[in-house]
Design an enzyme around this catalytic site. Structure first.
Site, short mmCIF file in Angstrom:
data_model
loop_
_atom_site.label_atom_id
_atom_site.label_comp_id
_atom_site.label_asym_id
_atom_site.label_seq_id
_atom_site.Cartn_x
_atom_site.Cartn_y
_atom_site.Cartn_z
N ARG A 115 0.86 -1.19 0.00
CA ARG A 115 0.00 0.00 0.00
C ARG A 115 0.89 1.23 0.00
NH1 ARG A 115 -4.94 -2.21 1.93
NH2 ARG A 115 -6.03 -0.77 0.61
N GLN A 120 0.12 2.49 -5.98
CA GLN A 120 -1.30 2.85 -5.82
C GLN A 120 -2.14 2.49 -7.04
OE1 GLN A 120 -1.39 6.82 -4.39
NE2 GLN A 120 -3.12 6.44 -3.05
N ASP A 123 -3.23 -1.16 -7.10
CA ASP A 123 -3.78 -1.66 -5.83
C ASP A 123 -5.25 -2.07 -5.97
OD1 ASP A 123 -4.56 -2.09 -3.24
OD2 ASP A 123 -3.87 -0.17 -2.47
N SER A 126 -7.62 -1.36 -2.95
CA SER A 126 -8.12 0.02 -2.82
C SER A 126 -9.22 0.31 -3.82
CB SER A 126 -6.99 1.02 -3.02
OG SER A 126 -6.16 1.04 -1.90
N TYR A 219 -2.01 0.72 9.59
CA TYR A 219 -3.04 -0.30 9.75
C TYR A 219 -3.50 -0.40 11.19
CZ TYR A 219 -1.91 -1.76 5.10
OH TYR A 219 -1.73 -1.77 3.75
P1 NAD Z 1 -9.05 -2.01 6.26
O1 NAD Z 1 -10.02 -2.45 5.22
O2 NAD Z 1 -8.02 -2.95 6.76
O3 NAD Z 1 -9.88 -1.48 7.55
C1 NAD Z 1 -10.85 -0.47 7.42
C2 NAD Z 1 -10.71 0.55 8.53
O4 NAD Z 1 -11.20 -0.01 9.75
C3 NAD Z 1 -9.29 1.01 8.83
O5 NAD Z 1 -9.23 2.40 8.70
C4 NAD Z 1 -9.06 0.56 10.28
O6 NAD Z 1 -8.25 1.46 11.01
C5 NAD Z 1 -10.47 0.55 10.81
N1 NAD Z 1 -10.66 -0.23 12.04
C6 NAD Z 1 -10.11 -1.42 12.41
N2 NAD Z 1 -10.55 -1.79 13.63
C7 NAD Z 1 -11.41 -0.83 14.06
C8 NAD Z 1 -12.22 -0.66 15.22
N3 NAD Z 1 -12.20 -1.56 16.23
N4 NAD Z 1 -12.98 0.44 15.30
C9 NAD Z 1 -13.00 1.36 14.30
N5 NAD Z 1 -12.29 1.25 13.16
C10 NAD Z 1 -11.49 0.17 13.04
O7 NAD Z 1 -8.36 -0.64 5.82
P2 NAD Z 1 -7.89 -0.18 4.36
O8 NAD Z 1 -8.98 0.53 3.67
O9 NAD Z 1 -7.26 -1.34 3.68
O10 NAD Z 1 -6.79 0.87 4.76
C11 NAD Z 1 -5.78 0.54 5.72
C12 NAD Z 1 -4.71 1.59 5.73
O11 NAD Z 1 -3.96 1.57 4.52
C13 NAD Z 1 -5.23 3.02 5.88
O12 NAD Z 1 -4.35 3.70 6.72
C14 NAD Z 1 -5.16 3.55 4.48
O13 NAD Z 1 -5.03 4.97 4.44
C15 NAD Z 1 -3.89 2.87 3.99
N6 NAD Z 1 -3.85 2.76 2.54
C16 NAD Z 1 -2.77 3.31 1.90
C17 NAD Z 1 -2.70 3.21 0.51
C18 NAD Z 1 -1.53 3.81 -0.23
O14 NAD Z 1 -0.76 4.54 0.36
N7 NAD Z 1 -1.37 3.49 -1.48
C19 NAD Z 1 -3.67 2.54 -0.20
C20 NAD Z 1 -4.73 1.99 0.50
C21 NAD Z 1 -4.80 2.09 1.87
#
Ligand code: NAD
Length: 369
Positions: A115, A120, A123, A126, A219
């Site tokens: 990620r 990006q 991905d 995403s 994460y």
């Molecule tokens: P995910 O699908 O793993 O989880 C969804 C969200 O649920 C996350 O924001 C997580 O913090 C939240 N969560 C987990 N337990 C929780 C709880 N008990 N209560 C409330 N919320 C809770 O997440 P994702 O969409 O895959 O994204 C994960 C991370 O990766 C984020 O920080 C996102 O910004 C980052 N990301 C970065 C890139 C990139 O830089 N290219 C791309 C995608 C995602």
């Protein structure tokens, strides 16, 4: 390209077929593979692809692309050295890993794409999460027997719907943006501190949980019992005022946290809607039945098997673009120096490569074979 069970998505579109052909590749698409995404065999033929059945064609493919893991039957037919690119779910399909090893397949797992900013545009997690977040709100609006925006009419004012988004990752942020565009009053919460700023930048209110514990990383991790209690207390005060709750909370590699407890659902107004986007990993709501719609005390809890089936045309469009970007990068790097030299130098390759020349190439799946 192999058939993908009942998934409505397809891993290549006519637009991307043209790009593969322009880059010097031949493209063969399984007959009917795009039907459920609104793409006909003729659309592929017009873009320059050949149509074939898996049985006829799979043994001659150099690269096989699919959305979901291939069946064991299909892997059995692949020639040694074939490159397979798909979402692999190795922990759900350990036998596929063994077969990849036995048959000398070079397999890449798209869900392991790092990620990072550089990766990006490849991905798939995403792109698909973004569409799922959007569609969850649209489905909730469809089921809710109230409007989303504040409406001023001569007969009186219709109040705006109140929407709570639990988990503000990719899906959650898109859900916030969609609910805001429809005119709802949106609140959201997440365990990660970084999410607060992102939530507020979309015009939603962030629900603060009073706790000393915060998740600082990119994460989420499993939170302590005291945090969970504080979170529950906060939710118990917020949920009775909500018309719609979209839950998206996940912890990579683990079961989804159960956040919306039974008594919380029972405290919600009749007619309220919960859409649980985490149902594939267990669900965030205690009443969630994966793949089903449950009604408890007038509250509807929706847990789609695959919400992306409802937006399969765009999901396929983005998936195909992601995979093309990945393969373009991969084939260029491998063309320059071969997989063994390219992988250590490039995290996009080293993290996604799971088997190559009869060996496991990823520590996370070593125990499976
Ligand atoms: P995910 O699908 O793993 O989880 C969804 C969200 O649920 C996350 O924001 C997580 O913090 C939240 N969560 C987990 N337990 C929780 C709880 N008990 N209560 C409330 N919320 C809770 O997440 P994702 O969409 O895959 O994204 C994960 C991370 O990766 C984020 O920080 C996102 O910004 C980052 N990301 C970065 C890139 C990139 O830089 N290219 C791309 C995608 C995602």
């Amino acid at each position: 390209m192999a058939k993908e069970g009942v998934d409505h998505r397809v891993a290549v579109t006519p637009e991307i077929t043209e790009k593969y052909i322009a880059a010097g590749h031949n493209v063969t698409v399984e007959a009917g593979a795009g039907n459920l995404a609104g793409i006909t065999d003729d659309n592929y033929v017009n873009a320059g692809a050949r149509i074939a059945t898996v049985e006829n064609e799979i043994t001659t493919a150099d690269v096989v692309i699919s959305v979901n893991p291939l069946s064991e039957n299909v892997i059995d037919r692949l020639a040694r050295g074939t490159i397979v690119v798909s979402i692999q779910e190795p922990f759900k399909h350990p036998n596929n890993m063994k077969l990849f090893i036995d048959r000398g397949i070079t397999a890449f797992a798209l869900e392991f794409i790092p990620r990072t900013t550089r990766a990006q545009y490849m991905d798939v997690l995403s792109s698909q999460a973004c569409l799922a977040g959007y569609k969850a709100v649209i489905e909730a609006a469809h089921y809710l027997d109230k409007g989303f925006p504040l409406l001023m009419t001569s007969a009186g004012t219709v109040p705006a719907a109140r929407v709570l988004i639990i988990g503000a990752g990719v899906a959650g942020l898109q859900a916030i943006a969609t609910a805001k565009r429809l005119g709802a009053i949106v609140t959201a919460f997440d365990v990660r501190t970084a999410a607060k700023e992102q939530v507020e930048s979309l015009g939603a209110k962030f629900v603060d949980v009073e706790s000393q514990e915060i998740a600082n990383g990119v994460y989420a991790t499993e939170m302590s019992d005291s945090y969970k209690l504080a979170q529950e207390e906060k939710l118990r005060s917020v949920l009775p005022g909500c018309d719609v709750v979209i839950t998206t909370a996940q912890i990579p590699g683990k079961k989804a946290p159960v956040i919306v407890k039974r008594d919380m659902v029972e405290s919600m107004k009749r007619g309220s809607i919960i859409v649980d986007l985490a149902s594939k990993t267990g669900g965030n709501c205690e009443y969630t039945v994966p793949g089903e719609t449950a009604v408890v005390g007038g509250v509807t809890i929706i847990a789609f098997n695959s919400i992306l089936d409802l937006i399969a045309t765009d999901a396929s469009r983005l998936f195909a673009k992601n995979v093309f970007a990945f393969l373009e990068f991969l084939l260029q790097k491998v063309g320059e120096c071969g997989i063994d030299a390219a992988a250590p130098a490039e995290d996009i390759i080293s993290k996604t490569l799971i088997t190559h020349e009869g060996k496991v190439r990823n520590d996370r799946i070593q125990a499976l074979v």
